[in-house]
Scaffold this motif. Structure first.
Motif, PDB file in Angstrom:
ATOM      1  N   ALA A 179      -8.069 -78.162  61.727  1.00 26.31           N
ATOM      2  CA  ALA A 179      -6.953 -78.624  62.558  1.00 26.31           C
ATOM      3  C   ALA A 179      -6.574 -77.523  63.532  1.00 26.31           C
ATOM      4  CB  ALA A 179      -5.751 -79.006  61.703  1.00 26.31           C
ATOM      5  N   PRO A 180      -6.334 -77.853  64.804  1.00 24.35           N
ATOM      6  CA  PRO A 180      -5.906 -76.840  65.769  1.00 24.35           C
ATOM      7  C   PRO A 180      -4.619 -76.150  65.317  1.00 24.35           C
ATOM      8  CG  PRO A 180      -6.488 -78.887  66.887  1.00 24.35           C
ATOM      9  CD  PRO A 180      -6.469 -79.181  65.419  1.00 24.35           C
ATOM     10  N   ARG A 181      -4.509 -74.899  65.652  1.00 26.15           N
ATOM     11  CA  ARG A 181      -3.321 -74.129  65.255  1.00 26.15           C
ATOM     12  C   ARG A 181      -2.036 -74.819  65.708  1.00 26.15           C
ATOM     13  NH1 ARG A 181      -2.960 -67.674  65.972  1.00 26.15           N
ATOM     14  NH2 ARG A 181      -1.079 -67.303  64.729  1.00 26.15           N
ATOM     15  N   LYS A 182      -2.033 -75.351  66.935  1.00 25.98           N
ATOM     16  CA  LYS A 182      -0.827 -75.999  67.452  1.00 25.98           C
ATOM     17  C   LYS A 182      -0.441 -77.211  66.612  1.00 25.98           C
ATOM     18  CE  LYS A 182       1.343 -77.868  71.606  1.00 25.98           C
ATOM     19  NZ  LYS A 182       2.004 -78.953  70.841  1.00 25.98           N
ATOM     20  N   SER A 183      -1.442 -77.952  66.113  1.00 21.70           N
ATOM     21  CA  SER A 183      -1.144 -79.122  65.293  1.00 21.70           C
ATOM     22  C   SER A 183      -0.446 -78.721  63.999  1.00 21.70           C
ATOM     23  CB  SER A 183      -2.433 -79.888  64.979  1.00 21.70           C
ATOM     24  OG  SER A 183      -3.023 -80.395  66.150  1.00 21.70           O
ATOM     25  N   ILE A 184      -0.885 -77.615  63.402  1.00 21.41           N
ATOM     26  CA  ILE A 184      -0.249 -77.142  62.169  1.00 21.41           C
ATOM     27  C   ILE A 184       1.144 -76.610  62.464  1.00 21.41           C
ATOM     28  CG2 ILE A 184      -0.451 -75.529  60.256  1.00 21.41           C
ATOM     29  CD1 ILE A 184      -2.452 -77.878  60.261  1.00 21.41           C
ATOM     30  N   GLN A 185       1.311 -75.932  63.597  1.00 22.36           N
ATOM     31  CA  GLN A 185       2.642 -75.455  63.978  1.00 22.36           C
ATOM     32  C   GLN A 185       3.593 -76.631  64.199  1.00 22.36           C
ATOM     33  OE1 GLN A 185       3.413 -72.438  63.768  1.00 22.36           O
ATOM     34  NE2 GLN A 185       1.799 -71.053  64.431  1.00 22.36           N
ATOM     35  N   ASP A 186       3.102 -77.679  64.871  1.00 26.24           N
ATOM     36  CA  ASP A 186       3.931 -78.861  65.114  1.00 26.24           C
ATOM     37  C   ASP A 186       4.305 -79.538  63.800  1.00 26.24           C
ATOM     38  OD1 ASP A 186       3.721 -78.385  67.818  1.00 26.24           O
ATOM     39  OD2 ASP A 186       2.207 -79.927  68.181  1.00 26.24           O
ATOM     40  N   LEU A 187       3.360 -79.588  62.873  1.00 22.99           N
ATOM     41  CA  LEU A 187       3.623 -80.196  61.568  1.00 22.99           C
ATOM     42  C   LEU A 187       4.693 -79.411  60.814  1.00 22.99           C
ATOM     43  CD1 LEU A 187       2.720 -82.441  59.569  1.00 22.99           C
ATOM     44  CD2 LEU A 187       1.063 -80.793  58.661  1.00 22.99           C
ATOM     45  N   ASP A 246       8.339 -81.009  59.788  1.00 25.43           N
ATOM     46  CA  ASP A 246       8.644 -81.241  58.381  1.00 25.43           C
ATOM     47  C   ASP A 246       9.572 -80.205  57.760  1.00 25.43           C
ATOM     48  OD1 ASP A 246       6.427 -83.258  58.488  1.00 25.43           O
ATOM     49  OD2 ASP A 246       6.833 -83.259  56.335  1.00 25.43           O
ATOM     50  N   PHE A 247       9.528 -78.981  58.264  1.00 24.37           N
ATOM     51  CA  PHE A 247      10.300 -77.912  57.632  1.00 24.37           C
ATOM     52  C   PHE A 247      11.255 -77.212  58.593  1.00 24.37           C
ATOM     53  CE2 PHE A 247       6.135 -78.127  55.467  1.00 24.37           C
ATOM     54  CZ  PHE A 247       6.571 -78.520  54.213  1.00 24.37           C
ATOM     55  N   ASP A 248      11.255 -77.677  59.856  1.00 20.12           N
ATOM     56  CA  ASP A 248      12.077 -77.011  60.871  1.00 20.12           C
ATOM     57  C   ASP A 248      11.756 -75.530  60.948  1.00 20.12           C
ATOM     58  OD1 ASP A 248      13.453 -79.396  61.479  1.00 20.12           O
ATOM     59  OD2 ASP A 248      14.801 -79.078  59.773  1.00 20.12           O
ATOM     60  N   ARG A 249      10.494 -75.198  60.756  1.00 20.42           N
ATOM     61  CA  ARG A 249      10.068 -73.796  60.791  1.00 20.42           C
ATOM     62  C   ARG A 249       8.847 -73.665  61.697  1.00 20.42           C
ATOM     63  NH1 ARG A 249      12.060 -71.534  55.949  1.00 20.42           N
ATOM     64  NH2 ARG A 249      14.082 -72.526  55.639  1.00 20.42           N
ATOM     65  N   SER A 250       8.990 -72.992  62.790  1.00 19.58           N
ATOM     66  CA  SER A 250       7.860 -72.721  63.662  1.00 19.58           C
ATOM     67  C   SER A 250       8.218 -71.505  64.505  1.00 19.58           C
ATOM     68  CB  SER A 250       7.563 -73.924  64.562  1.00 19.58           C
ATOM     69  OG  SER A 250       6.411 -73.696  65.338  1.00 19.58           O
ATOM     70  N   PRO A 251       7.296 -70.564  64.711  1.00 22.91           N
ATOM     71  CA  PRO A 251       5.920 -70.620  64.213  1.00 22.91           C
ATOM     72  C   PRO A 251       5.835 -70.250  62.730  1.00 22.91           C
ATOM     73  CG  PRO A 251       6.270 -68.578  65.378  1.00 22.91           C
ATOM     74  CD  PRO A 251       7.537 -69.372  65.530  1.00 22.91           C
ATOM     75  N   THR A 252       4.724 -70.586  62.137  1.00 26.22           N
ATOM     76  CA  THR A 252       4.443 -70.229  60.758  1.00 26.22           C
ATOM     77  C   THR A 252       2.958 -69.952  60.630  1.00 26.22           C
ATOM     78  OG1 THR A 252       4.800 -70.877  58.456  1.00 26.22           O
ATOM     79  CG2 THR A 252       3.969 -72.570  59.931  1.00 26.22           C
ATOM     80  N   LEU A 268       9.474 -90.558  64.002  1.00 23.03           N
ATOM     81  CA  LEU A 268       9.452 -89.692  62.828  1.00 23.03           C
ATOM     82  C   LEU A 268       8.148 -88.922  62.788  1.00 23.03           C
ATOM     83  CD1 LEU A 268      10.738 -92.170  60.068  1.00 23.03           C
ATOM     84  CD2 LEU A 268      12.043 -90.331  61.133  1.00 23.03           C
ATOM     85  N   SER A 269       8.147 -87.798  62.087  1.00 25.71           N
ATOM     86  CA  SER A 269       6.879 -87.126  61.829  1.00 25.71           C
ATOM     87  C   SER A 269       6.064 -88.004  60.890  1.00 25.71           C
ATOM     88  CB  SER A 269       7.110 -85.758  61.183  1.00 25.71           C
ATOM     89  OG  SER A 269       7.553 -85.905  59.834  1.00 25.71           O
ATOM     90  N   GLN A 270       4.759 -87.744  60.831  1.00 27.96           N
ATOM     91  CA  GLN A 270       3.897 -88.586  60.011  1.00 27.96           C
ATOM     92  C   GLN A 270       4.262 -88.506  58.534  1.00 27.96           C
ATOM     93  OE1 GLN A 270      -0.352 -88.323  60.999  1.00 27.96           O
ATOM     94  NE2 GLN A 270       0.219 -87.461  62.984  1.00 27.96           N
ATOM     95  N   SER A 271       4.560 -87.311  58.049  1.00 25.05           N
ATOM     96  CA  SER A 271       4.893 -87.181  56.636  1.00 25.05           C
ATOM     97  C   SER A 271       6.259 -87.790  56.323  1.00 25.05           C
ATOM     98  CB  SER A 271       4.848 -85.716  56.210  1.00 25.05           C
ATOM     99  OG  SER A 271       5.682 -84.941  57.029  1.00 25.05           O
ATOM    100  N   HIS A 272       7.228 -87.653  57.226  1.00 24.97           N
ATOM    101  CA  HIS A 272       8.532 -88.294  57.023  1.00 24.97           C
ATOM    102  C   HIS A 272       8.364 -89.810  57.007  1.00 24.97           C
ATOM    103  CE1 HIS A 272      11.359 -84.785  58.422  1.00 24.97           C
ATOM    104  NE2 HIS A 272      10.508 -84.444  57.466  1.00 24.97           N
ATOM    105  N   PHE A 273       7.562 -90.313  57.937  1.00 24.08           N
ATOM    106  CA  PHE A 273       7.343 -91.768  57.980  1.00 24.08           C
ATOM    107  C   PHE A 273       6.685 -92.254  56.694  1.00 24.08           C
ATOM    108  CE2 PHE A 273       4.270 -95.184  58.613  1.00 24.08           C
ATOM    109  CZ  PHE A 273       5.136 -96.216  58.968  1.00 24.08           C
ATOM    110  N   ARG A 274       5.680 -91.521  56.227  1.00 20.35           N
ATOM    111  CA  ARG A 274       4.967 -91.937  55.016  1.00 20.35           C
ATOM    112  C   ARG A 274       5.923 -92.054  53.831  1.00 20.35           C
ATOM    113  NH1 ARG A 274       3.241 -88.494  51.574  1.00 20.35           N
ATOM    114  NH2 ARG A 274       3.171 -86.798  53.089  1.00 20.35           N
ATOM    115  N   ARG A 275       6.830 -91.084  53.689  1.00 13.83           N
ATOM    116  CA  ARG A 275       7.785 -91.128  52.585  1.00 13.83           C
ATOM    117  C   ARG A 275       8.792 -92.271  52.769  1.00 13.83           C
ATOM    118  NH1 ARG A 275       7.870 -85.469  53.895  1.00 13.83           N
ATOM    119  NH2 ARG A 275       6.638 -84.239  52.417  1.00 13.83           N
ATOM    120  N   ALA A 276       9.291 -92.433  53.998  1.00 13.19           N
ATOM    121  CA  ALA A 276      10.267 -93.490  54.259  1.00 13.19           C
ATOM    122  C   ALA A 276       9.645 -94.868  54.054  1.00 13.19           C
ATOM    123  CB  ALA A 276      10.817 -93.351  55.687  1.00 13.19           C
ATOM    124  N   PHE A 277       8.403 -95.028  54.468  1.00 11.28           N
ATOM    125  CA  PHE A 277       7.705 -96.297  54.292  1.00 11.28           C
ATOM    126  C   PHE A 277       7.560 -96.604  52.804  1.00 11.28           C
ATOM    127  CE2 PHE A 277       4.283 -99.287  53.970  1.00 11.28           C
ATOM    128  CZ  PHE A 277       4.299-100.013  55.143  1.00 11.28           C
TER     129      PHE A 277
END
Length: 285
Positions: free
Chosen positions: A94-102, A106-112, A209-218
């Protein structure tokens, strides 16, 4: 494109919304991965008694790698690995930016940053994800994009939660379900696009929503993950067409999002305990 360095003979690369994944199956051998601006994560699915690895030109480690061994290659890092047995493993990219965006979503933490574990580290959660992915990637019916997107998202969230600079990422944050209005929008979209490729990114985008937030809400709203609900809709639509039309089975399979006539037959047997032909014969009686 992540994973473009993998030899074609090692296995097919599946491109996802969050990078790519490949199930690799090789004889004894070695690989050198040049530094890129992407993260790579490996899950070994078979044991490697004398695995050797080196990261960014540092000293080589030789260790016994059990199934479930997890390895992380950070951006801008060279990686060497050698093994002396036939092996099966999963590699994510996964591109670095994609992980930073994730991380930010999901955690309100960037960069990480993701940190490599000690060589030979076994991760039971990652191993379970790998064992779920393996049959999906080998399926003769083609790629279930929604399922693969969901598992890849879970995998990277797990790495961020356990191998990153995010301090004590909360494991049990409470998530609400989808509002009735938003749920109606998602449900209508899925029903209107049964014949098309539906991704987790598309569905999450409908809800902002982020993908992980959506998955949990769904899951909280429907009681099942998105890919299972989509399969349920496709089966129900196929059953209606079998009963109400004279369409051929191949046309019904195509219009309901199944890869082939044999695919819809296998799914019907698994989920309904019967075949499309039997459903149609019962209706004719």
């Amino acid at each position: 494109m992540p994973l473009r360095f993998l030899p074609e003979s090692w296995g097919r690369v599946f491109n996802l919304n969050l990078g790519a994944v490949s199930l690799t199956q090789t004889d004894a051998g070695a690989i050198n991965i040049a530094a890129t601006n992407s993260y790579y994560g490996l899950i070994l699915l078979t044991p490697q008694p004398h695995r050797i690895t080196a990261l960014s030109g540092n000293r080589r480690f030789e260790f016994s790698a059990p199934p479930g061994t997890l390895e992380i290659i950070p951006p801008n890092s060279d990686f060497f690995a050698q093994w002396n047995v036939t092996q099966t493993s999963l590699i994510f990219g996964a591109p670095r930016k994609s992980i930073q965006d994730l991380a930010e979503a999901d955690f309100d933490r960037s960069p990480t940053e993701l940190y490599p574990p000690t060589p030979g580290t076994r991760d039971e959660v990652a191993h379970r994800i790998g064992k779920l992915l393996q049959p999906a990637l080998l399926s003769p019916d083609g790629m279930n994009e929604l399922y693969l997107d969901s598992l890849a998202n879970i995998y990277w969230i797990h790495l961020l939660r356990n191998y990153s600079s995010i301090p004590e990422a909360p494991e049990d944050r409470r998530y609400s379900g989808l509002s009735p209005h938003v749920w109606s929008r998602v449900d209508e979209y899925m029903r209107a696009n049964l014949a098309n490729r539906i991704t987790l990114q598309e569905l999450a985008g409908l809800c902002n929503l982020s993908q992980s937030h959506f998955r949990r809400a769904f899951q909280k709203t429907v009681g099942m993950p998105p890919h299972q609900y989509l399969l349920k809709l496709r089966i129900e639509a196929a059953e209606r067409l079998l009963v109400e039309t004279n369409f051929s089975l191949s046309l019904i399979a195509q219009s309901c999002g199944f890869a082939s006539q044999s695919h819809i037959t296998r799914v019907m047997k698994q989920w309904r305990g019967t075949t499309p032909g039997h459903i149609r014969k019962l209706q004719l009686k």
